[in-house]
Design a protein around this motif. Structure first.
Motif, PDB file in Angstrom:
ATOM      1  N   GLU A  93      50.082 -12.353 -72.517  1.00 54.84           N
ATOM      2  CA  GLU A  93      50.741 -12.458 -73.822  1.00 54.84           C
ATOM      3  C   GLU A  93      49.745 -12.921 -74.887  1.00 54.84           C
ATOM      4  OE1 GLU A  93      54.045 -15.044 -73.475  1.00 54.84           O
ATOM      5  OE2 GLU A  93      55.187 -13.723 -72.139  1.00 54.84           O
ATOM      6  N   GLY A  94      49.748 -12.217 -76.021  1.00 56.58           N
ATOM      7  CA  GLY A  94      48.850 -12.581 -77.106  1.00 56.58           C
ATOM      8  C   GLY A  94      47.469 -11.980 -77.005  1.00 56.58           C
ATOM      9  N   GLN A  95      47.193 -11.272 -75.916  1.00 55.89           N
ATOM     10  CA  GLN A  95      45.889 -10.634 -75.785  1.00 55.89           C
ATOM     11  C   GLN A  95      45.811  -9.408 -76.705  1.00 55.89           C
ATOM     12  OE1 GLN A  95      44.129 -13.225 -74.030  1.00 55.89           O
ATOM     13  NE2 GLN A  95      42.989 -11.379 -73.462  1.00 55.89           N
ATOM     14  N   PRO A  96      44.649  -9.132 -77.289  1.00 56.17           N
ATOM     15  CA  PRO A  96      44.501  -7.934 -78.133  1.00 56.17           C
ATOM     16  C   PRO A  96      44.756  -6.662 -77.337  1.00 56.17           C
ATOM     17  CG  PRO A  96      42.637  -9.444 -78.397  1.00 56.17           C
ATOM     18  CD  PRO A  96      43.424  -9.939 -77.225  1.00 56.17           C
ATOM     19  N   GLU A  97      45.172  -5.645 -78.000  1.00 59.33           N
ATOM     20  CA  GLU A  97      45.433  -4.365 -77.338  1.00 59.33           C
ATOM     21  C   GLU A  97      44.145  -3.848 -76.685  1.00 59.33           C
ATOM     22  OE1 GLU A  97      47.222   0.092 -78.383  1.00 59.33           O
ATOM     23  OE2 GLU A  97      47.128  -1.491 -79.921  1.00 59.33           O
ATOM     24  N   GLY A  98      44.308  -3.432 -75.451  1.00 56.21           N
ATOM     25  CA  GLY A  98      43.158  -2.959 -74.694  1.00 56.21           C
ATOM     26  C   GLY A  98      42.439  -4.057 -73.941  1.00 56.21           C
ATOM     27  N   LYS A  99      42.828  -5.322 -74.176  1.00 53.80           N
ATOM     28  CA  LYS A  99      42.190  -6.454 -73.495  1.00 53.80           C
ATOM     29  C   LYS A  99      43.223  -7.310 -72.755  1.00 53.80           C
ATOM     30  CE  LYS A  99      38.179  -6.858 -76.530  1.00 53.80           C
ATOM     31  NZ  LYS A  99      37.341  -7.783 -77.338  1.00 53.80           N
ATOM     32  N   GLU A 100      44.265  -6.650 -72.294  1.00 50.42           N
ATOM     33  CA  GLU A 100      45.343  -7.365 -71.604  1.00 50.42           C
ATOM     34  C   GLU A 100      44.882  -7.990 -70.292  1.00 50.42           C
ATOM     35  OE1 GLU A 100      45.501  -4.342 -72.757  1.00 50.42           O
ATOM     36  OE2 GLU A 100      47.141  -4.223 -74.209  1.00 50.42           O
ATOM     37  N   ASP A 101      43.819  -7.475 -69.714  1.00 49.50           N
ATOM     38  CA  ASP A 101      43.335  -8.000 -68.432  1.00 49.50           C
ATOM     39  C   ASP A 101      42.276  -9.087 -68.611  1.00 49.50           C
ATOM     40  OD1 ASP A 101      44.984  -6.123 -67.373  1.00 49.50           O
ATOM     41  OD2 ASP A 101      43.401  -4.793 -66.612  1.00 49.50           O
ATOM     42  N   GLU A 102      41.983  -9.456 -69.850  1.00 51.40           N
ATOM     43  CA  GLU A 102      40.887 -10.392 -70.101  1.00 51.40           C
ATOM     44  C   GLU A 102      41.382 -11.792 -70.464  1.00 51.40           C
ATOM     45  OE1 GLU A 102      38.079  -8.738 -72.855  1.00 51.40           O
ATOM     46  OE2 GLU A 102      38.135  -6.760 -71.908  1.00 51.40           O
ATOM     47  N   TRP A 103      42.532 -12.168 -69.945  1.00 53.38           N
ATOM     48  CA  TRP A 103      43.066 -13.505 -70.219  1.00 53.38           C
ATOM     49  C   TRP A 103      42.232 -14.576 -69.499  1.00 53.38           C
ATOM     50  CZ3 TRP A 103      44.635 -15.422 -65.500  1.00 53.38           C
ATOM     51  CH2 TRP A 103      44.961 -14.462 -64.517  1.00 53.38           C
ATOM     52  N   PRO A 104      42.182 -15.790 -70.027  1.00 52.43           N
ATOM     53  CA  PRO A 104      41.341 -16.848 -69.454  1.00 52.43           C
ATOM     54  C   PRO A 104      42.010 -17.588 -68.298  1.00 52.43           C
ATOM     55  CG  PRO A 104      42.349 -17.643 -71.449  1.00 52.43           C
ATOM     56  CD  PRO A 104      42.765 -16.200 -71.315  1.00 52.43           C
ATOM     57  N   THR A 105      41.200 -18.238 -67.476  1.00 53.67           N
ATOM     58  CA  THR A 105      41.705 -18.980 -66.314  1.00 53.67           C
ATOM     59  C   THR A 105      42.647 -20.105 -66.729  1.00 53.67           C
ATOM     60  OG1 THR A 105      39.648 -18.500 -65.130  1.00 53.67           O
ATOM     61  CG2 THR A 105      41.015 -20.271 -64.258  1.00 53.67           C
ATOM     62  N   GLN A 146      40.126 -25.197 -76.933  1.00 53.36           N
ATOM     63  CA  GLN A 146      39.432 -25.886 -77.997  1.00 53.36           C
ATOM     64  C   GLN A 146      38.961 -24.897 -79.068  1.00 53.36           C
ATOM     65  OE1 GLN A 146      39.194 -29.037 -78.535  1.00 53.36           O
ATOM     66  NE2 GLN A 146      37.829 -28.941 -80.310  1.00 53.36           N
ATOM     67  N   THR A 147      38.421 -23.770 -78.605  1.00 51.38           N
ATOM     68  CA  THR A 147      37.963 -22.743 -79.549  1.00 51.38           C
ATOM     69  C   THR A 147      39.125 -22.183 -80.361  1.00 51.38           C
ATOM     70  OG1 THR A 147      36.168 -22.136 -78.047  1.00 51.38           O
ATOM     71  CG2 THR A 147      36.755 -20.538 -79.751  1.00 51.38           C
ATOM     72  N   ALA A 148      40.267 -21.941 -79.680  1.00 51.00           N
ATOM     73  CA  ALA A 148      41.449 -21.427 -80.381  1.00 51.00           C
ATOM     74  C   ALA A 148      41.947 -22.432 -81.407  1.00 51.00           C
ATOM     75  CB  ALA A 148      42.543 -21.099 -79.375  1.00 51.00           C
ATOM     76  N   LYS A 149      41.938 -23.709 -81.038  1.00 55.24           N
ATOM     77  CA  LYS A 149      42.386 -24.755 -81.970  1.00 55.24           C
ATOM     78  C   LYS A 149      41.472 -24.806 -83.191  1.00 55.24           C
ATOM     79  CE  LYS A 149      43.511 -29.683 -82.195  1.00 55.24           C
ATOM     80  NZ  LYS A 149      42.719 -29.918 -83.410  1.00 55.24           N
ATOM     81  N   GLN A 150      40.174 -24.715 -82.948  1.00 52.61           N
ATOM     82  CA  GLN A 150      39.229 -24.738 -84.069  1.00 52.61           C
ATOM     83  C   GLN A 150      39.439 -23.537 -84.992  1.00 52.61           C
ATOM     84  OE1 GLN A 150      35.420 -24.953 -82.136  1.00 52.61           O
ATOM     85  NE2 GLN A 150      35.561 -27.160 -81.769  1.00 52.61           N
ATOM     86  N   THR A 151      39.728 -22.378 -84.394  1.00 48.86           N
ATOM     87  CA  THR A 151      39.982 -21.177 -85.199  1.00 48.86           C
ATOM     88  C   THR A 151      41.219 -21.344 -86.061  1.00 48.86           C
ATOM     89  OG1 THR A 151      38.947 -19.785 -83.504  1.00 48.86           O
ATOM     90  CG2 THR A 151      40.390 -18.689 -85.098  1.00 48.86           C
ATOM     91  N   ILE A 152      42.293 -21.856 -85.447  1.00 50.42           N
ATOM     92  CA  ILE A 152      43.541 -22.070 -86.191  1.00 50.42           C
ATOM     93  C   ILE A 152      43.333 -23.094 -87.301  1.00 50.42           C
ATOM     94  CG2 ILE A 152      45.887 -22.989 -86.016  1.00 50.42           C
ATOM     95  CD1 ILE A 152      45.992 -21.782 -83.189  1.00 50.42           C
ATOM     96  N   ASP A 153      42.613 -24.175 -86.984  1.00 53.04           N
ATOM     97  CA  ASP A 153      42.341 -25.195 -88.000  1.00 53.04           C
ATOM     98  C   ASP A 153      41.537 -24.619 -89.163  1.00 53.04           C
ATOM     99  OD1 ASP A 153      43.707 -27.024 -86.495  1.00 53.04           O
ATOM    100  OD2 ASP A 153      41.911 -27.945 -85.617  1.00 53.04           O
ATOM    101  N   SER A 154      40.581 -23.750 -88.835  1.00 55.33           N
ATOM    102  CA  SER A 154      39.766 -23.120 -89.887  1.00 55.33           C
ATOM    103  C   SER A 154      40.616 -22.221 -90.766  1.00 55.33           C
ATOM    104  CB  SER A 154      38.622 -22.320 -89.249  1.00 55.33           C
ATOM    105  OG  SER A 154      37.765 -23.155 -88.511  1.00 55.33           O
ATOM    106  N   LEU A 155      41.524 -21.457 -90.153  1.00 52.81           N
ATOM    107  CA  LEU A 155      42.408 -20.578 -90.924  1.00 52.81           C
ATOM    108  C   LEU A 155      43.328 -21.388 -91.833  1.00 52.81           C
ATOM    109  CD1 LEU A 155      43.340 -17.946 -88.180  1.00 52.81           C
ATOM    110  CD2 LEU A 155      41.924 -17.565 -90.202  1.00 52.81           C
ATOM    111  N   ARG A 156      43.861 -22.489 -91.291  1.00 51.72           N
ATOM    112  CA  ARG A 156      44.743 -23.331 -92.094  1.00 51.72           C
ATOM    113  C   ARG A 156      43.983 -23.924 -93.285  1.00 51.72           C
ATOM    114  NH1 ARG A 156      47.844 -26.588 -87.208  1.00 51.72           N
ATOM    115  NH2 ARG A 156      49.410 -24.978 -86.764  1.00 51.72           N
ATOM    116  N   ALA A 157      42.744 -24.366 -93.012  1.00 54.11           N
ATOM    117  CA  ALA A 157      41.945 -24.947 -94.094  1.00 54.11           C
ATOM    118  C   ALA A 157      41.648 -23.897 -95.165  1.00 54.11           C
ATOM    119  CB  ALA A 157      40.644 -25.511 -93.512  1.00 54.11           C
ATOM    120  N   ALA A 158      41.348 -22.670 -94.732  1.00 52.51           N
ATOM    121  CA  ALA A 158      41.064 -21.602 -95.688  1.00 52.51           C
ATOM    122  C   ALA A 158      42.296 -21.281 -96.532  1.00 52.51           C
ATOM    123  CB  ALA A 158      40.588 -20.355 -94.937  1.00 52.51           C
ATOM    124  N   MET A 159      43.478 -21.265 -95.873  1.00 52.29           N
ATOM    125  CA  MET A 159      44.711 -20.978 -96.606  1.00 52.29           C
ATOM    126  C   MET A 159      45.009 -22.085 -97.620  1.00 52.29           C
ATOM    127  SD  MET A 159      47.059 -19.567 -93.452  1.00 52.29           S
ATOM    128  CE  MET A 159      48.534 -19.495 -94.452  1.00 52.29           C
TER     129      MET A 159
END
Length: 282
Positions: free
Chosen positions: A216-228, A254-267
């Protein structure tokens, strides 16, 4: 030719030495020292060994005396601290109780870990149909992967499970070839490959069907590349592994959290810029 008087003198000296040696030997036996080597210089001498042993005992006694003095000092300090206030003694007792309780818990945890390792925990093993019931019932929590050798997604599941087994020794992880396990495939109604079945006390309590909830949430074509970490969180939510031991080794969260935080800060910055622009227009 040696003169007879010289021969007689030598013979007399030898006899005298023998007599003295015999007398000394007799005296030693009378003192109870017969048969002992009284050398204090050579390691083979009894006296040398006794001297070394005595020194060793003396050193040990000194160490014990020092430790006893140290312990006595600590006890006096604790007593003095206990006399400073009415509640300090109770607090010390409570701290000791907490330490002892913690030590008992650690000991029990180590014993449990050793017992689990003896049951095959800590490794990702393949089992066969004849072993299935014994393996599922010998541990409180078991995660069993039903796989098929021709399905690439089964290899992906194997990869992620293999990364979890060493950290989560509290749970047994096994895999079984669904093609060679027709009885349990039918009994457990396995219709999707891969399927991960979670057993608790020998009872199947939950399943992970294919990559449902994992992709769930994986980009199209990368459904098999989910993390451990996603499998770890899912197993933790289902009670199969200890949540407190889950670690994001790849720092995905941690990387996802940093990305979300960066997007929120930009908004937020964009919103502030819009407000400033509106004020300038006014």
């Amino acid at each position: 030719m040696i003169p007879s008087n010289v021969q007689e003198g030598v013979a007399e000296e030898v006899n005298n030495r023998l007599a003295r040696a015999t007398a000394e030997l007799q005296a030693k036996y009378e003192r109870g020292e017969g048969g002992k080597d009284v050398s204090v210089d050579g390691p083979s001498g009894t006296a040398y060994k006794e001297k070394a042993l005595a020194e060793q005992r003396a050193r040990k006694d000194r160490r014990l005396a020092q430790q006893s003095e140290h312990v006595g000092s600590d006890e006096r300090e604790l007593k003095d601290e206990g006399d400073d206030g009415d509640g300090d003694g109770d607090e010390d007792h409570e701290l000791r109780e907490l330490r002892e309780q913690r030590l008992r818990q650690l000991k029990a945890s180590r014993l449990q870990t050793m017992e689990n390792l003896g049951k095959g925990h800590g490794q990702y093993r393949e089992i066969v149909q004849d072993e299935f019931l014994a393996e599922m019932t010998s541990s409180p929590w078991v995660v069993c992967h039903f796989y098929h050798r021709d399905f690439s997604r089964c290899e992906i599941m194997n990869h992620h499970i293999s990364r979890l087994v060493a950290r989560h020794v509290e749970t047994k992880f096994v895999r079984i070839n669904a093609e060679k396990t027709p009885f349990f495939v039918e009994k457990l109604k396995i219709r999707t490959i891969p399927t991960v079945v979670i057993f608790h006390d020998g009872v199947a309590v939950d399943k992970i069907l294919g990559f449902q909830e994992l992709a769930e949430g994986q980009p199209e074509g990368k459904e098999d590349e989910w993390p451990t970490i996603r499998l770890a969180r899912l197993l933790g939510a289902k009670g199969a592994i200890n949540k407190a031991l889950i670690v994001d080794d790849d720092e995905v969260e941690q990387t996802a959290k940093q990305t979300i935080d960066s997007l929120r800060a930009a908004m937020m910055n964009a919103a502030l810029d819009d407000d400033d622009f509106d004020d300038f227009e006014d």
